[in-house]
Design an enzyme around this catalytic site. Sequence first.
Site, PDB file in Angstrom:
ATOM      1  CE1 TYR A 197       0.875  -0.228   4.371  1.00 17.46           C
ATOM      2  CE2 TYR A 197      -1.398  -0.816   4.786  1.00 17.46           C
ATOM      3  CZ  TYR A 197      -0.117  -0.617   5.238  1.00 17.46           C
ATOM      4  OH  TYR A 197       0.164  -0.816   6.557  1.00 17.46           O
ATOM      5  CD  GLU A 198      -0.216   5.335   1.665  1.00 14.00           C
ATOM      6  OE1 GLU A 198       0.001   6.186   0.775  1.00 14.00           O
ATOM      7  OE2 GLU A 198      -1.301   5.220   2.243  1.00 14.00           O
ATOM      8  N   GLY A 199       1.506   2.844  -2.640  1.00 12.77           N
ATOM      9  CA  GLY A 199       2.369   2.701  -3.807  1.00 12.77           C
ATOM     10  C   GLY A 199       3.312   1.538  -3.581  1.00 12.77           C
TER      11      GLY A 199
END
Length: 601
Positions: free
Chosen positions: A439-441
């Site tokens: 997550y968050e890229g």
Amino acid sequence: MPEYKAPLRDIKFVTEEVLDFHGHYAKLPGAEEATPDMVAAILEEGAKFAERVLSPLNRVGDQQGCQFKDGVVTTPEGFKEAYQQYVEGGWPSLSHPEEVGGQGLPDSLGMMVTEMIATSNWSWGMYPGLSHGAMNTIELHGTDEQKQTYLTKLVSGEWTGTMCLTEPHCGTDLGMLKTKAEPQDDGSYAITGTKIFISAGEHDMADNIVHIVLARLPDAPAGTKGISLFIVPKHNVDDAGEVADRNQVSCGSIEHKMGIHGNATCVMNFDGAKGFLIGEPNRGLNCMFTFMNAARLGTALQGLAHAEWALQNSVAYAKDRLQMRALSGPKAPEKAADPIIVHPDVRRMLLTQKAFAEGGRALIHYCSMLVDTMKRGTADEKAEADELMSLLTPIAKAFLTETGFEAANHGLQVFGGHGFIAEWGMEQNVRDCRISMLYEGTTGIQALDLLGRKVLMTQGATLRRFTKIIHKFCKEHKGDKRVKSYITALDKLNGEWGDVTMKIGMKAMRNKDEVGAASVDYLMFSGYVVLAYFWARMAVTAQNKLDEGTDEVGFYTAKLQTATFYYDRLLPRTRAHAEAMLSGADNLLAMEEDNFLFLNA
Ligand SMILES: Cc1cc2nc3c(=O)[nH]c(=O)nc-3n(C[C@H](O)[C@H](O)[C@H](O)COP(=O)(O)OP(=O)(O)OC[C@H]3O[C@@H](n4cnc5c(N)ncnc54)[C@H](O)[C@@H]3O)c2cc1C
């Protein structure tokens, strides 16, 4: 039973002795209250909260998970009460402005407390963590009225926040998102769409939830240039600023997942929910970057958290567990066997965890110092800090989570078969850590951001800003025989960082796919160099302390020994990354899609 002790000695070493936070606070506007005594008192209290309240709930969260029934999410036993204690202790407001009820202390001080919260119980820490990002977004882009209505309640901790980006058909590629925002006569917007994977999207810990939602206006251009940002509260807010009727947003279900069971990952349905535009129309993604950068540093912290947790528990186990004798002869002849900490391979695993955890701590707290400067420095200081952060954010996010996961795995391995058994907590640590690389890229996306946007698109200017800092440090310590081996290696690698960047840049001029082909190896190479810089700085500080005379000889000697381990055993990984990144895109792209699998005999 797994345990957590706040590493106050090491936090002090990194922030005070290496990074000179006290000198930084003395110069930072509005940080007068962050005196050494105040900082020490806050850290002591934060440590107690993490050790006594949150750490015992870590396993409970994993075992019970969040429960979902008829749109209502119940968090694991004790989570709600712990949140109440967190609010009563004034923790949510620590580093937010006084105008909205905050205590106005520096962000970096908040980060030290967050480190302890994160390590003791990551799943719990995500609830206030997401609020923190929502607060930053409203603080920077919200109107005065929005700040008064929502920010004050988030700062007090009465309400929590979320970040609603992902939809079923789009995660990485937000340009495809479909959630609609229809303007209403009263100036609000009706938000309609489905968001998935929304962390802390629904729970029982606070009276209201402030969703920060990406959606499209009716006339918006396609792609990322047509995305706007909205505040959508779970409950509408009345004129007195209090919780009123329910808004048309609800939780459809929660995910059953590999780890972080104590944190609710929600499907959120927006059915014409009342929302309010933040910032300018179609500029939502720009505003959201504020949130995402804070969240990315928060996720980088997750890597450190799982590495630290693995280290603490595996060192204790390795000192206690008796198996076999050291090859060089018994080390504990009075016992039935030697403790496994005598074996070189066990030490390899422990030192890898130590090098990543303590090196990661230096990088995280250095970044949080930059955040202070971005918020409070002069225009020139802000510009410099901003550029450094733009380079270091993808490195910290991806490198510290990849190495954090490696450390968590080593932690489990030290326990042998017992590491695989739930009661020791090591398998939970691995499971909880795994999401940090997604997550968050994802790591792949951070790597593209680093090499493409941050480095090549600035013609290397952003990179040079940081390599100059390393260069200056190396020049300063070049003649110092005590740390020569570190400085020589660092200086050489720093130069090579520029060289490989140039080579990839040249290849990319002929074929853009060279960027994607090189990017993850490039990011990992960069991460190892960045950590080498911090290990060299830590070695210099430790050596100075030892030479000045100290009664903590063991502590400082261990720093030098860990630096040596890092340089001798982990830094050589840069060789493999350099070779792989320069090997060209052909070895990845040549194969026909249909030739990836041949299943029929
Ligand atoms: C537990 C959990 C909590 C989450 N919390 C939130 C939250 O609070 N809010 C929120 O909005 N979202 C949240 N997410 C969503 C998360 O951010 C996305 O899952 C993530 O961004 C990846 O998107 P995706 O799952 O759609 O994967 P995809 O975008 O489909 O990617 C699949 C794979 O393709 C790769 N890939 C895609 N494009 C490229 C490219 N151009 N070059 C190279 N590789 C590429 C990716 O790296 C990945 O390996 C959460 C997810 C989980 C699992």
